[in-house]
Write a protein that holds these residues in place. Structure first.
Motif, PDB file in Angstrom:
ATOM      1  N   ASP A 521       0.801  -1.228   0.000  1.00  0.00           N
ATOM      2  CA  ASP A 521       0.000   0.000   0.000  1.00  0.00           C
ATOM      3  C   ASP A 521       0.837   1.283   0.000  1.00  0.00           C
ATOM      4  N   ASN A 522       2.120   1.151  -0.182  1.00  0.00           N
ATOM      5  CA  ASN A 522       2.982   2.326  -0.255  1.00  0.00           C
ATOM      6  C   ASN A 522       4.019   2.099  -1.349  1.00  0.00           C
ATOM      7  N   GLY A 632       3.601   8.074   4.307  1.00  0.00           N
ATOM      8  CA  GLY A 632       3.358   6.664   4.004  1.00  0.00           C
ATOM      9  C   GLY A 632       3.049   5.882   5.263  1.00  0.00           C
ATOM     10  N   GLN A 633       1.924   5.164   5.246  1.00  0.00           N
ATOM     11  CA  GLN A 633       1.444   4.464   6.429  1.00  0.00           C
ATOM     12  C   GLN A 633       1.812   2.983   6.389  1.00  0.00           C
ATOM     13  N   VAL A 634       2.101   2.444   7.544  1.00  0.00           N
ATOM     14  CA  VAL A 634       2.389   1.020   7.627  1.00  0.00           C
ATOM     15  C   VAL A 634       1.107   0.219   7.429  1.00  0.00           C
ATOM     16  N   THR A 635       1.232  -0.996   6.903  1.00  0.00           N
ATOM     17  CA  THR A 635       0.119  -1.934   6.912  1.00  0.00           C
ATOM     18  C   THR A 635       0.375  -2.942   8.028  1.00  0.00           C
ATOM     19  N   PHE A 636      -0.384  -4.023   8.043  1.00  0.00           N
ATOM     20  CA  PHE A 636      -0.336  -4.938   9.190  1.00  0.00           C
ATOM     21  C   PHE A 636       1.050  -5.545   9.388  1.00  0.00           C
ATOM     22  N   PHE A 637       1.779  -5.807   8.292  1.00  0.00           N
ATOM     23  CA  PHE A 637       3.122  -6.360   8.398  1.00  0.00           C
ATOM     24  C   PHE A 637       4.004  -5.464   9.249  1.00  0.00           C
ATOM     25  N   TYR A 638       4.068  -4.200   8.911  1.00  0.00           N
ATOM     26  CA  TYR A 638       4.990  -3.280   9.578  1.00  0.00           C
ATOM     27  C   TYR A 638       4.452  -2.751  10.905  1.00  0.00           C
ATOM     28  N   ARG A 639       3.219  -3.079  11.247  1.00  0.00           N
ATOM     29  CA  ARG A 639       2.735  -2.689  12.572  1.00  0.00           C
ATOM     30  C   ARG A 639       3.521  -3.423  13.668  1.00  0.00           C
ATOM     31  N   PHE A 640       4.068  -4.584  13.323  1.00  0.00           N
ATOM     32  CA  PHE A 640       4.960  -5.256  14.273  1.00  0.00           C
ATOM     33  C   PHE A 640       6.145  -4.354  14.608  1.00  0.00           C
TER      34      PHE A 640
END
Length: 779
Positions: A521-522, A632-640
């Motif tokens: 998404d980025n 640019g926003q994180v998605t679920f992967f980078y929320r870790f």
């Protein structure tokens, strides 16, 4: 290991670990050995009463895969996926299945050829059984085995990616023509006189031995899949027939008249991975199509709420069964299917059809929950439960990224999955296999492949860095120095690949080759970091610096101080220069490149995690990262990694507020956590199960304070929660904590540490030493 009981087998005969095996790899003669084909292998052997041993140990494997039967009863499936250098075999005790007199050992073996899943490595069609000793040598595969190529199977569902408009590489569906199937072929009384004798290929060689090897054998290092009956919960829709709910219990068959077209939509109510089994009678010439889907789609191709089916249709992988008209015929696909919804589309001919039963045999790695978590917010329990379900479905013979679309093991995903496994189950076997799989995937350049096993090359340099982090995680959470030490040369090689590409002027990474994926998404739709191709990416440079610091800890622990010093110095140089070039004091953010044309949460996250940001500026930067939605926003992967940065900046209390994306998924009716925010491809993606790690590691604050969890740090980040409790396994035993807030900044804590383990309790800047046993702390 017995598939049903999980019984650990006796030791493998040492001779089989260091020399060529007496048995032979066998195949079907006069067959295209690397093309699609399904084969029946069988051998009848005689046992007298006095000859039936208490143990009858065999080693079995196949290329691509097999399902083993003894006297008509299914025993196990395999092999665990690996590569030609590490071709795994299962060790099975079949004594419980043997009887006096004639016995039959049989295997269904299949090779998907060019249609094989991308995770499937292959040489050619082959099957192997080796008895563990002289007692079992009578079943060794050789030319006395009989074989028949099946004419009943045809690959179908070959256009999944086109129909779903998504990357889907799990292999084809199975179309089985019951009129051509060799029914009861696995039973002793079946007449195989017309079958061919198997063709011997070569003698097997264990790892470390042999020459001109086609497969190099290694013992399976993980448990076999288990199977459990799982019934469908409800019928959501029918067309052309009325169906009583009792049909799903297996007690009331469904009769379908001749010359009918109808459909039945079944809902499992939750995502699952299972072998669907359909038992039918009659219906000669009928056609039954089973379509599997995570969700239904509207006319625009959107899923919407996963519980809703109105004005939606099913799209997905499918199988087809054509009955032969006889009674109690069972259809089961060769490989498991992932699904929530299953639709039966039935077309009968002149012969009426009876659907006796349909159900699933739930399967997967036997991951067991050995942790607990609870709080005063009951909604967290649903996130905890859903995350665990997601992690279970993504644990097989590999850490699957998604059980529906790919079943591939990616390093970026696997690092998170492994931590979930360690914290919730304490089972490290799949983590060890994943670390070794990626180690075996290394290319001549020194990088690991981005996913492995894989029959297509894919290199993601950032994922090679995550592999180093995964080894570091293992070292911190487990005690096996010999296992970790073997990877140091490979870690050094990866670090050198990056070091040789440092721009000596700016002291940031220069242009990099391959796919430098960061997040979805980025970054131009492919998740590639700005500056990856042209050089000077802050994201990649700072991730490299973070990894160098982890590498330095590993090298120093193994008395390689000079290399550790060099890695730390390089990490400092890279992080200092990147911060100088990319930090923008006017907006308080770290840019993606020195040109400062774009910004992302990712750049700021790595700036904090690498130590590039001075400690006094970490919290303002972290707050900017959270508040500024224009970057640019994180998605679920980078929320870790967002959570890791929160903790590094001493802002872990904000984690509780960051759970909205998981709450939103539950509101949409998801029963597992998705790959990314809507619209998403995969509804079940392992990296999104990270709350099951963070509820224990962040909210409860249970972390290793030294390698091997020899010392334990308890640093809770309760956020707005007032009561929290949790427990988890460690190498020394179970750790348990209970917290209750006192006012705004006070806490009452009850902590249990295992014997011989010490640690530290940290709360709002205060630290208290912990000892083994139970202690009560009030601040």
């Amino acid at each position: 290991m017995n598939q049903v009981t999980g019984q650990v087998p006796a030791k493998i005969n040492p001779q089989l670990l260091k020399s060529s095996w007496p048995a032979s790899w066998i195949t079907s003669p006069k067959t295209q050995q690397r093309e699609y084909g399904i084969y029946h292998f069988r051998k009848v052997f005689l046992l007298t009463t006095s000859a039936i041993p208490k143990s009858f140990l065999i080693h079995v494997t196949a290329d691509n895969r097999y399902r083993l039967f003894v006297n008509g009863k299914p025993v196990c499936s395999g092999p665990a996926r690996g590569d030609l250098f590490n071709w795994f075999y299962e060790t099975i005790d079949i004594a419980p299945y043997l009887t006096e007199g004639e016995n039959t050992i049989a295997a269904l073996v299949w090779n998907m050829g060019t249609l094989a899943p991308v995770a499937q490595v292959s040489n050619q069609t082959a099957f192997l059984v080796q008895g563990n000793s002289a007692t079992e040598k009578m079943v060794n595969t050789d030319a006395s085995w009989k074989v028949k190529k099946s004419t009943a199977y045809t690959p179908c569902s070959l256009d999944n990616g086109e129909r779903l408009k998504a990357y889907m590489v799990v292999g084809p569906g199975d179309q089985v023509d019951g009129r051509q199937y060799a029914w009861d072929w696995e039973k002793t009384d079946y007449d195989d006189v017309s079958w061919s004798n198997a063709e011997e290929i070569t003698h097997p060689e264990p790892i470390g031995y042999g020459t001109d090897n086609r497969w190099t054998l290694a013992p399976r290092s993980i448990p076999l899949f288990t199977e459990h009956l799982l019934r469908f919960l409800t019928i959501r829709r029918t067309n052309g027939i009325k169906v009583n709910q009792d049909f799903l219990t297996g007690k009331k068959p469904l009769k379908v008249p001749s010359n009918q077209r109808l459909s039945i939509l079944l809902d499992q109510k939750t995502m699952t991975a299972a072998y669907p089994e359909l038992i039918i009678s009659g219906g000669k010439g009928a056609k039954i199509k089973l379509t599997y889907s995570e969700a239904l789609f509207d006319k625009q191709g959107d899923k919407g709420n996963r519980n809703e089916i109105d004005h939606k249709e099913i799209k997905g992988n499918y199988d087809v069964f054509i009955p032969d008209g006889e009674n109690n015929r069972k259809f089961r696909p060769l490989w498991f299917r992932a699904y929530r919804y299953v639709q039966l589309d039935i077309m009968t001919a002149d012969d009426p059809l009876i659907l006796n039963d349909i159900y699933g045999m739930k399967t997967g790695y036997p991951l067991q929950m050995n942790a607990t978590f609870s709080s005063n917010d009951p909604s967290l329990q649903e996130i905890w439960k859903t995350g665990w379900h997601t992690a279970q479905l993504c644990a097989g013979d590999l850490y699957y990224d998604t059980p529906y679309y790919e079943q591939l093991q990616y390093t970026g995903d696997s690092r998170i999955q492994a931590l979930i496994s360690l914290y919730t189950s304490g089972d490290d076997r799949l983590m060890r296999k994943a670390i070794l799989d990626f180690y075996h995937s290394r290319t001549p350049e020194g990088l690991t492949q981005g996913r492995y096993p894989s029959n297509r090359l894919q290199i993601i340099p950032t994922f090679s860095l995550f592999w180093i982090s995964m080894v570091h995680d293992y070292w911190m959470h487990r005690r096996d120095d010999a296992f970790v030490k073997q990877f140091l040369p490979a870690i050094n090689e990866i670090n050198e690949w990056f070091r040789s590409r440092v721009d000596q002027k700016k002291k940031m990474l220069g242009p990099l080759t391959w796919w430098n994926f960061v997040d979805w998404d980025n970054f131009n739709g492919w998740g590639t970091a700005p500056g990856a191709d042209d050089g000077n990416s802050s994201i990649l440079t700072l991730q490299y610096a973070y990894t160098l610091n982890q590498s330095a800890e590993l090298f120093r622990a193994f008395d390689l101080a000079q290399q550790a010093d060099a890695q730390e110095m390089l990490a400092l140089e890279l992080s200092d220069h990147t911060y100088w070039y990319c930090y923008n004091p006017s907006n308080g953010l770290v840019a993606d490149t020195p040109e400062q044309k774009s910004y992302s949460q990712h750049a700021g996250i790595w700036a904090i995690l690498s130590g590039a940001v001075p400690i006094q500026e970490a919290q303002p930067l972290m707050q900017k990262i959270l508040d500024d939605k224009s970057i640019g926003q994180v998605t679920f992967f980078y929320r870790f990694y967002l959570t890791q940065a929160l903790k590094k900046a001493e802002m872990g209390d904000l984690y509780y507020k960051e759970l909205k994306p998981w709450r939103d998924m539950l509101k949409l009716g998801l029963t597992t956590f998705a790959e990314k925010p809507e619209p998403t491809r995969s509804d079940c993606h392992a990296w999104s199960a990270s709350p099951d790690y963070d509820f224990l590691a962040t909210i409860c604050g249970i972390m290793p304070e030294s390698s091997g969890f020899r010392k334990i740090l308890i640093k809770p980040a309760l956020g707005e929660l007032t009561e929290v409790s949790g427990s988890m396994p460690t190498p020394s035993g179970k750790v348990s904590v209970q917290f209750k807030r006192i006012g705004k900044n006070g806490i009452h804590a009850e902590i249990l540490l295992p014997d011989l383990v010490s640690g530290t309790f940290s709360w709002k800047g205060k630290e208290i030493k912990l000892r083994a046993g139970t202690q009560i702390i009030t601040i």
